[in-house]
Scaffold this active site. Structure first.
Site, mmCIF file in Angstrom:
data_model
loop_
_atom_site.group_PDB
_atom_site.id
_atom_site.type_symbol
_atom_site.label_atom_id
_atom_site.label_comp_id
_atom_site.label_asym_id
_atom_site.label_seq_id
_atom_site.Cartn_x
_atom_site.Cartn_y
_atom_site.Cartn_z
ATOM 1 N N GLN A 182 -11.989 1.468 -9.121
ATOM 2 C CA GLN A 182 -10.747 2.292 -9.229
ATOM 3 C C GLN A 182 -10.308 3.312 -8.206
ATOM 4 O O GLN A 182 -11.324 4.291 -8.060
ATOM 5 C CB GLN A 182 -10.463 2.705 -10.472
ATOM 6 C CG GLN A 182 -8.920 3.176 -10.735
ATOM 7 C CD GLN A 182 -8.440 3.728 -12.204
ATOM 8 O OE1 GLN A 182 -9.343 3.627 -13.012
ATOM 9 N NE2 GLN A 182 -7.325 4.040 -12.306
ATOM 10 N N HIS B 275 -3.858 -5.401 -10.937
ATOM 11 C CA HIS B 275 -3.271 -6.146 -9.899
ATOM 12 C C HIS B 275 -3.200 -7.866 -10.320
ATOM 13 O O HIS B 275 -3.660 -8.348 -11.058
ATOM 14 C CB HIS B 275 -4.862 -6.402 -9.076
ATOM 15 C CG HIS B 275 -5.252 -5.245 -8.365
ATOM 16 N ND1 HIS B 275 -5.201 -4.733 -7.088
ATOM 17 C CD2 HIS B 275 -5.966 -4.138 -9.192
ATOM 18 C CE1 HIS B 275 -5.603 -3.538 -7.131
ATOM 19 N NE2 HIS B 275 -6.279 -3.152 -8.109
ATOM 20 N N HIS C 229 -2.915 0.264 -13.441
ATOM 21 C CA HIS C 229 -2.279 -0.766 -12.758
ATOM 22 C C HIS C 229 -3.104 -1.851 -12.849
ATOM 23 O O HIS C 229 -4.271 -1.755 -12.941
ATOM 24 C CB HIS C 229 -2.101 -0.317 -11.185
ATOM 25 C CG HIS C 229 -3.151 -0.033 -10.384
ATOM 26 N ND1 HIS C 229 -3.755 1.164 -10.320
ATOM 27 C CD2 HIS C 229 -4.242 -0.718 -9.624
ATOM 28 C CE1 HIS C 229 -5.083 1.288 -9.614
ATOM 29 N NE2 HIS C 229 -5.024 0.130 -9.323
ATOM 30 N N ASN D 265 -9.227 -2.519 -12.302
ATOM 31 C CA ASN D 265 -10.442 -1.558 -11.839
ATOM 32 C C ASN D 265 -10.456 -0.452 -12.896
ATOM 33 O O ASN D 265 -9.308 0.314 -12.941
ATOM 34 C CB ASN D 265 -10.489 -1.383 -10.430
ATOM 35 C CG ASN D 265 -10.563 -2.550 -9.587
ATOM 36 O OD1 ASN D 265 -11.133 -3.464 -10.124
ATOM 37 N ND2 ASN D 265 -9.889 -2.501 -8.582
ATOM 38 N N ILE E 79 -0.235 -2.490 -0.629
ATOM 39 C CA ILE E 79 0.023 -2.064 0.680
ATOM 40 C C ILE E 79 -1.254 -2.410 1.594
ATOM 41 O O ILE E 79 -1.024 -2.802 2.668
ATOM 42 C CB ILE E 79 0.091 -0.643 0.636
ATOM 43 C CG1 ILE E 79 0.743 -0.003 2.062
ATOM 44 C CG2 ILE E 79 -1.234 0.176 0.502
ATOM 45 C CD1 ILE E 79 1.206 1.345 1.862
HETATM 46 P P1 AMP Z 1 -7.569 0.206 -7.202
HETATM 47 O O1 AMP Z 1 -8.891 0.232 -6.392
HETATM 48 O O2 AMP Z 1 -7.442 -0.566 -8.430
HETATM 49 O O3 AMP Z 1 -7.325 1.616 -7.777
HETATM 50 O O4 AMP Z 1 -6.395 -0.145 -6.450
HETATM 51 C C1 AMP Z 1 -5.532 0.665 -5.785
HETATM 52 C C2 AMP Z 1 -4.540 -0.322 -4.869
HETATM 53 O O5 AMP Z 1 -3.581 0.449 -4.615
HETATM 54 C C3 AMP Z 1 -5.365 -0.640 -3.632
HETATM 55 O O6 AMP Z 1 -5.361 -2.098 -3.602
HETATM 56 C C4 AMP Z 1 -4.397 -0.288 -2.612
HETATM 57 O O7 AMP Z 1 -4.222 -1.057 -1.388
HETATM 58 C C5 AMP Z 1 -3.361 0.006 -3.335
HETATM 59 N N1 AMP Z 1 -2.269 1.204 -2.813
HETATM 60 C C6 AMP Z 1 -2.421 2.433 -2.386
HETATM 61 N N2 AMP Z 1 -1.269 2.965 -2.105
HETATM 62 C C7 AMP Z 1 -0.431 2.170 -2.012
HETATM 63 C C8 AMP Z 1 0.939 2.210 -2.044
HETATM 64 N N3 AMP Z 1 1.554 3.414 -1.230
HETATM 65 N N4 AMP Z 1 1.712 1.157 -2.105
HETATM 66 C C9 AMP Z 1 1.306 -0.097 -2.622
HETATM 67 N N5 AMP Z 1 -0.315 -0.030 -2.816
HETATM 68 C C10 AMP Z 1 -0.930 0.940 -2.727
#
Ligand code: AMP
Length: 112
Positions: free
Chosen positions: A92, A100, A98, A85, A30
Site C-alpha cells: 500500500q 483496485h 481503496h 493492498n 493514474i
Molecule cells: P496502493 O499501492 O494500493 O496504495 O495503490 C495506490 C494507487 O494509487 C497506485 O496504483 C497509484 O498509481 C494510484 N494513484 C496515486 N495517485 C493517484 C491519482 N492522483 N489519481 C489516480 N490514481 C492515483
C-alpha cells in the site's frame, strides 16, 4: 483527508470520477497496470482495511457491489481482479482505503 484520495474526494485535486455516490467514488488509476485499472475509494477516510470495524460492514459490502457494477458497465464482468493492498508490507502506498479493479490482460494464478 490529507492523502491524495482525500484531496480528490474534497475536490482539491482533479480526477475523472467515473462513478460517485454518497459513500464512494471510482476513478481511473493514474498509473494503470492493465488496460482497465480503476480505484473504488470510500469517502470515509479509513486508512486501510485492517482499520475497518463492525461499523464499516455495510460500507465494505457496498464497495464490493460498486466493484461488480463497474466491471459490468465496462464489459469485463467475465474476467477481472480485485485487489486491496493493506499496509506498507502489503504494497500500500496511499493510506486511504481503496480497491483496485484490474482487467484486460491475461491473468494467471502465478501473477499473484
Ligand atoms: P496502493 O499501492 O494500493 O496504495 O495503490 C495506490 C494507487 O494509487 C497506485 O496504483 C497509484 O498509481 C494510484 N494513484 C496515486 N495517485 C493517484 C491519482 N492522483 N489519481 C489516480 N490514481 C492515483
Amino acid at each position: 483527508m490529507d492523502t491524495v484520495f482525500g484531496k480528490i474526494i474534497a475536490g482539491e485535486i482533479q480526477a475523472e470520477k467515473l462513478y460517485e455516490d454518497e459513500h464512494c467514488i471510482v476513478i481511473p488509476d493514474i498509473n494503470p497496470a492493465a488496460p482497465v485499472h480503476l480505484l473504488v475509494i470510500p469517502k470515509k477516510p479509513l486508512a486501510m482495511l485492517s482499520e475497518a470495524d463492525e461499523d464499516d460492514q455495510l460500507l465494505l459490502g457496498h464497495l464490493m457491489l460498486v466493484v461488480a457494477k463497474m466491471a459490468n458497465q465496462l464489459g469485463v464482468a467475465d474476467g477481472y481482479r480485485v485487489i486491496i493492498n493493506n499496509g506498507a508490507g502489503g504494497g500500500q502506498t496511499v493510506f486511504h482505503l481503496h480497491i483496485h479493479i484490474i482487467a484486460g490482460f491475461e491473468m494467471k494464478e502465478s501473477d499473484m
